[in-house]
Design a protein around this motif. Structure first.
Motif, PDB file in Angstrom:
ATOM      1  N   VAL A 174       0.837  -1.300  -0.139  1.00  0.00           N
ATOM      2  CA  VAL A 174      -0.081  -0.050   0.002  1.00  0.00           C
ATOM      3  C   VAL A 174       1.007   1.231   0.101  1.00  0.00           C
ATOM      4  O   VAL A 174       1.649   1.439   1.016  1.00  0.00           O
ATOM      5  CB  VAL A 174      -0.954  -0.063   1.314  1.00  0.00           C
ATOM      6  N   ASP A 175       0.949   1.891  -1.130  1.00  0.00           N
ATOM      7  CA  ASP A 175       1.445   3.318  -1.128  1.00  0.00           C
ATOM      8  C   ASP A 175       0.587   4.361  -0.342  1.00  0.00           C
ATOM      9  O   ASP A 175      -0.566   4.789  -0.610  1.00  0.00           O
ATOM     10  CB  ASP A 175       1.711   3.987  -2.499  1.00  0.00           C
ATOM     11  N   LEU A 176       0.777   4.710   0.907  1.00  0.00           N
ATOM     12  CA  LEU A 176      -0.035   5.290   1.739  1.00  0.00           C
ATOM     13  C   LEU A 176      -0.236   6.831   1.075  1.00  0.00           C
ATOM     14  O   LEU A 176      -1.516   7.229   1.228  1.00  0.00           O
ATOM     15  CB  LEU A 176       0.474   5.870   3.083  1.00  0.00           C
ATOM     16  N   ILE A 200      -4.688  10.006  -1.746  1.00  0.00           N
ATOM     17  CA  ILE A 200      -5.133  10.818  -2.920  1.00  0.00           C
ATOM     18  C   ILE A 200      -6.450  10.045  -3.384  1.00  0.00           C
ATOM     19  O   ILE A 200      -7.321  10.681  -3.695  1.00  0.00           O
ATOM     20  CB  ILE A 200      -4.088  10.668  -3.812  1.00  0.00           C
ATOM     21  N   ASP A 201      -6.388   8.566  -3.282  1.00  0.00           N
ATOM     22  CA  ASP A 201      -7.873   8.081  -3.905  1.00  0.00           C
ATOM     23  C   ASP A 201      -8.841   8.063  -3.022  1.00  0.00           C
ATOM     24  O   ASP A 201      -9.915   8.423  -3.627  1.00  0.00           O
ATOM     25  CB  ASP A 201      -7.279   6.323  -3.854  1.00  0.00           C
ATOM     26  N   HIS A 260      -3.716  15.747  -0.073  1.00  0.00           N
ATOM     27  CA  HIS A 260      -3.892  16.599   0.990  1.00  0.00           C
ATOM     28  C   HIS A 260      -3.274  17.849   0.928  1.00  0.00           C
ATOM     29  O   HIS A 260      -3.770  18.840   1.828  1.00  0.00           O
ATOM     30  CB  HIS A 260      -3.554  15.904   2.171  1.00  0.00           C
ATOM     31  N   THR A 261      -2.074  17.939   0.136  1.00  0.00           N
ATOM     32  CA  THR A 261      -1.247  19.139   0.240  1.00  0.00           C
ATOM     33  C   THR A 261      -2.184  20.475  -0.502  1.00  0.00           C
ATOM     34  O   THR A 261      -1.953  21.639  -0.163  1.00  0.00           O
ATOM     35  CB  THR A 261      -0.146  19.051  -0.483  1.00  0.00           C
ATOM     36  N   SER A 318      -6.373   2.767   5.223  1.00  0.00           N
ATOM     37  CA  SER A 318      -5.524   1.808   4.526  1.00  0.00           C
ATOM     38  C   SER A 318      -5.386   0.539   5.298  1.00  0.00           C
ATOM     39  O   SER A 318      -5.139  -0.519   4.727  1.00  0.00           O
ATOM     40  CB  SER A 318      -4.197   2.604   4.330  1.00  0.00           C
ATOM     41  N   VAL A 319      -5.671   0.503   6.457  1.00  0.00           N
ATOM     42  CA  VAL A 319      -5.518  -0.744   7.413  1.00  0.00           C
ATOM     43  C   VAL A 319      -6.956  -1.487   7.692  1.00  0.00           C
ATOM     44  O   VAL A 319      -7.160  -2.498   7.933  1.00  0.00           O
ATOM     45  CB  VAL A 319      -4.806  -0.711   8.714  1.00  0.00           C
TER      46      VAL A 319
END
Length: 168
Positions: A42-44, A49-50, A56-57, A163-164
């Motif tokens: 998983v790319d956090l 973004i998904d 978030h920036t 994500s978890v």
């Protein structure tokens, strides 16, 4: 779902029903799902973004840093004993599979935290007038009450925990 997990959940429900706090306010666990913590693919940052539909920036949130394997920033955590709110620098780390909180950014000594494999559910709390941006992180041992000052920051942290433990 694993029968052992169902037994743990049932024990938690019985224990919660006995406590005074639960009698005052029912805590609904919206999602107790299979934990995906073992998946480090998983790319956090991409996951956030998904979930949010944009980085978030773009929200102008310099207080929250999200990279491929971690998220860090300032949150307010409600104490387990004295029930006061304390500002904490928090670190969600997929590599260590841990969420930890510290008195200040850069501290070596962790004040507390939990393994991500302990997370049973995460819920957004919408019923507070004083603190509108609340979430509960529910583990087998306790429920962590966490708040932020901005809705956008809360949304980032909810996406990170998603994500978890994905929400329904």
């Amino acid at each position: 779902m694993d029968l052992a997990l169902l037994d743990v959940i049932e024990d938690m429900r019985r224990e919660r029903s006995r406590s005074r706090l639960a009698a005052k306010r029912a805590i609904k666990i919206r999602s107790i799902v299979h934990n995906r913590v073992g998946a480090l693919d998983v790319d956090l940052r991409a996951h956030v973004i998904d979930v949010l539909g944009k980085p978030h920036t773009e929200e102008g949130l310099p207080d929250v840093v999200v990279d491929e394997y971690s998220c860090s920033g300032i949150l307010w955590k409600k104490g387990n004993i004295h029930h006061n709110w304390s500002q904490r620098w928090c670190l969600f780390d997929l590599r260590e599979r841990r969420f930890g909180y510290y008195a200040h950014k850069g501290d070596d000594k962790e004040k507390g935290g939990f393994m991500l494999s302990e997370v049973l559910g995460v819920e957004r709390i919408n019923d507070s007038k004083n603190y509108p941006y609340l979430m509960n992180v529910i583990t087998a041992g306790r429920t962590y009450h966490i708040r932020t000052d901005k809705e956008a920051i809360l949304n980032v942290w909810l996406a990170v925990f998603d994500s978890v433990v994905p929400q329904e």
